[in-house]
Design a protein around this motif. Structure first.
Motif, mmCIF file in Angstrom:
data_model
loop_
_atom_site.group_PDB
_atom_site.id
_atom_site.type_symbol
_atom_site.label_atom_id
_atom_site.label_comp_id
_atom_site.label_asym_id
_atom_site.label_seq_id
_atom_site.Cartn_x
_atom_site.Cartn_y
_atom_site.Cartn_z
ATOM 1 N N ARG A 135 0.827 -1.202 0.000
ATOM 2 C CA ARG A 135 0.000 0.000 0.000
ATOM 3 C C ARG A 135 0.861 1.252 0.000
ATOM 4 N N GLU A 136 0.247 2.360 -0.385
ATOM 5 C CA GLU A 136 0.915 3.655 -0.259
ATOM 6 C C GLU A 136 1.187 3.918 1.226
ATOM 7 N N GLY A 137 2.355 4.421 1.536
ATOM 8 C CA GLY A 137 2.738 4.670 2.928
ATOM 9 C C GLY A 137 3.568 3.554 3.527
ATOM 10 N N ASP A 138 3.580 2.368 2.878
ATOM 11 C CA ASP A 138 4.447 1.285 3.350
ATOM 12 C C ASP A 138 5.913 1.678 3.170
ATOM 13 N N VAL A 139 6.747 1.198 4.073
ATOM 14 C CA VAL A 139 8.188 1.453 3.981
ATOM 15 C C VAL A 139 8.892 0.148 3.623
ATOM 16 N N ILE A 140 9.511 0.119 2.457
ATOM 17 C CA ILE A 140 10.221 -1.079 2.004
ATOM 18 C C ILE A 140 11.605 -1.097 2.638
ATOM 19 N N VAL A 141 11.877 -2.157 3.393
ATOM 20 C CA VAL A 141 13.152 -2.294 4.097
ATOM 21 C C VAL A 141 14.160 -3.089 3.269
ATOM 22 N N SER A 142 13.694 -4.178 2.648
ATOM 23 C CA SER A 142 14.601 -5.012 1.854
ATOM 24 C C SER A 142 13.817 -5.744 0.765
ATOM 25 N N ILE A 143 14.536 -6.150 -0.273
ATOM 26 C CA ILE A 143 13.961 -6.967 -1.350
ATOM 27 C C ILE A 143 14.897 -8.137 -1.567
ATOM 28 N N ASP A 144 14.351 -9.351 -1.445
ATOM 29 C CA ASP A 144 15.150 -10.582 -1.538
ATOM 30 C C ASP A 144 16.343 -10.546 -0.582
ATOM 31 N N GLY A 145 16.122 -10.015 0.617
ATOM 32 C CA GLY A 145 17.147 -9.981 1.650
ATOM 33 C C GLY A 145 18.157 -8.871 1.503
ATOM 34 N N GLU A 146 18.056 -8.089 0.435
ATOM 35 C CA GLU A 146 18.995 -6.993 0.196
ATOM 36 C C GLU A 146 18.371 -5.679 0.657
ATOM 37 N N ALA A 152 16.882 4.057 -6.507
ATOM 38 C CA ALA A 152 17.779 3.394 -7.452
ATOM 39 C C ALA A 152 18.019 1.940 -7.047
ATOM 40 N N ASP A 153 18.134 1.686 -5.730
ATOM 41 C CA ASP A 153 18.308 0.313 -5.237
ATOM 42 C C ASP A 153 17.122 -0.561 -5.635
ATOM 43 N N VAL A 154 15.908 -0.026 -5.456
ATOM 44 C CA VAL A 154 14.693 -0.781 -5.777
ATOM 45 C C VAL A 154 14.644 -1.086 -7.266
ATOM 46 N N ALA A 155 14.878 -0.066 -8.085
ATOM 47 C CA ALA A 155 14.808 -0.255 -9.537
ATOM 48 C C ALA A 155 15.817 -1.295 -10.019
ATOM 49 N N LYS A 156 17.022 -1.269 -9.456
ATOM 50 C CA LYS A 156 18.077 -2.200 -9.869
ATOM 51 C C LYS A 156 17.688 -3.649 -9.567
#
Length: 408
Positions: A135-146, A152-156
């Motif tokens: 949802r909007e307002g969520d804070v993404i901490v990591s993707i696949d443990g990274e 830029a990190d998210v897009a990569k």
């Protein structure tokens, strides 16, 4: 005679009913915890007299450092008219802190803890992020443990997924959640269907500086994301000097705004906390060394009536402007502590009242720092909300105590 007794009983019943109503009202609207100056007794400024008496042995707690010194915690019974019990509360007796009210603008730069989702968009026919539960307002901490610290990190990571499901760990309020996001191919690149933000910058007003431990409080409200309106989760932050370039005047239905720019890239301090009570941290030096120190005023001491704010609308420094405190809400559940109204003719003529960017302007009453401006009323820009200064001071105290504990 029976008629006399009936009338007496009726009057007595009305008095008792009114008394019970007052007890219920004060029990609900008065807070459960108070700060009290050493050598003073707890009492509450209210329409009817509210005093207190100790109802339990005092407990002395040593506080390491800070202007508050050793503190004493006491259980008290609030008394209506000095005789009728209202509720049991706790008070902390302390040396009244001496603070520098500031009233000058400062620049704010925040880096978020992770990245905040500010918008969800379709990729082809739907949004992968929205479909998986983000949802909007969520804070993404990591993707696949990274860990991710920027957009830029998210897009990569999403681009390199080759369409495979990604494990996205987020913070939503106090909850830690994990979702499986399946990126979709669009225009030759894999996308998640979301916009994220990793930083923010803006202008506010410094409320006070505590010379005892080098801490500051400002704004009186959190720095929120412009799109989601949610407080930005702080990873790191700095403050800097601001040159004011002017302002847009407030008018009914359209609050004005202070305009300015960072004077330079140098940092004058660090932001360590961004919360509902404002932004707090440490400064490299006293921002107002030639100003006068004021004692901290506690919330129960504030009363409706005349007060002043310290605020800057140009680069000539903060000036005093007259206001009136119109409402005081002591309830722990209150959304806003104070309602204030600008009565100063000079400020009203120049700015139309309160400007966005004046948030944090200290409020002085009876020679004490009692609060800070937080918001302006949209339909009546002479009016606004305020926060208790003792609430803001408690946050800087927590920072100072935390620093001492970590050093130990």
């Amino acid at each position: 005679m029976s008629s006399f007794f009936k009338k007496t009983a009726c009057v007595t019943g009305i008095i008792l009913l009114g008394l019970f109503g007052l007890i219920g009202f004060y029990s609900t609207t008065l807070p459960d915890f108070y700060l009290v100056s050493k050598g003073s007794e707890l009492s509450v400024n209210s329409f009817f007299t509210i005093s207190s008496k100790p109802c339990e042995s005092k407990v002395t707690v040593a506080v390491s450092g800070g202007s508050s010194g050793a503190s004493r915690y006491t259980k008290n019974m609030l008394m209506l008219f000095g005789a009728v019990p209202v509720k049991e509360v706790e008070s902390k007796t302390m040396e009244r802190p001496m603070l520098y009210p500031c009233g000058q603008p400062f620049g704010i730069k925040l880096l978020t803890e992770g990245v905040m989702v500010v918008d969800l968009q379709k990729v082809d026919s739907s949004s992968p992020a929205k479909d998986c539960g983000i949802r909007e307002g969520d804070v993404i901490v990591s993707i696949d443990g990274e860990k991710v610290k920027s957009n830029a990190d998210v897009a990569k990571i999403i681009r390199s997924s080759n369409g495979e499901a990604c494990s996205v760990r987020i913070k939503r309020g106090s909850n830690d959640l994990t979702f499986k996001l399946c990126p979709r191919l669009e225009s030759g690149s894999y996308k998640a269907g979301m916009w994220v933000r990793d930083s923010s910058a803006g202008i506010g007003t410094l409320t006070f500086y505590d010379p005892e431990n080098g801490t500051f409080g400002g704004l009186g409200h959190p720095v929120c994301d412009a799109d989601t309106k949610e407080p930005l989760p702080l990873s790191a932050g700095t403050v800097g000097e601001i040159n004011l370039t002017g302002f847009n005047k407030s008018r009914s239905g359209c609050p004005g705004q202070l305009l300015g720019e960072f004077a330079n890239s140098a940092s004058t301090g660090d932001i360590l906390k961004n919360c509902e009570s404002g932004v707090f941290g440490t400064l490299n030096a006293n921002p107002c060394p030639n100003a006068k120190e004021f004692p901290l005023g506690f919330r129960q001491e504030i009363h409706p009536g005349k007060a002043k704010i310290l605020s800057s609308i140009d680069n000539d420094g903060p000036k005093e402007y007259e206001i009136s405190i119109e409402q005081i809400n002591l309830s722990d559940s209150a959304e806003h502590d104070l309602v204030i109204k600008v009565t100063d003719k000079t400020l009203l003529e120049k700015t139309g009242g309160i400007l966005q960017g004046m948030s944090g302007s200290p409020i002085i009453q009876d020679g004490r720092l009692v609060g800070a401006v937080t918001h302006v009323f949209i339909e009546d820009t002479a009016k606004g909300y305020g926060i208790f200064a003792d609430e803001m001071y408690s946050k800087t105290s927590e920072l100072a105590e935390s620093t001492i504990e970590n050093a130990g």
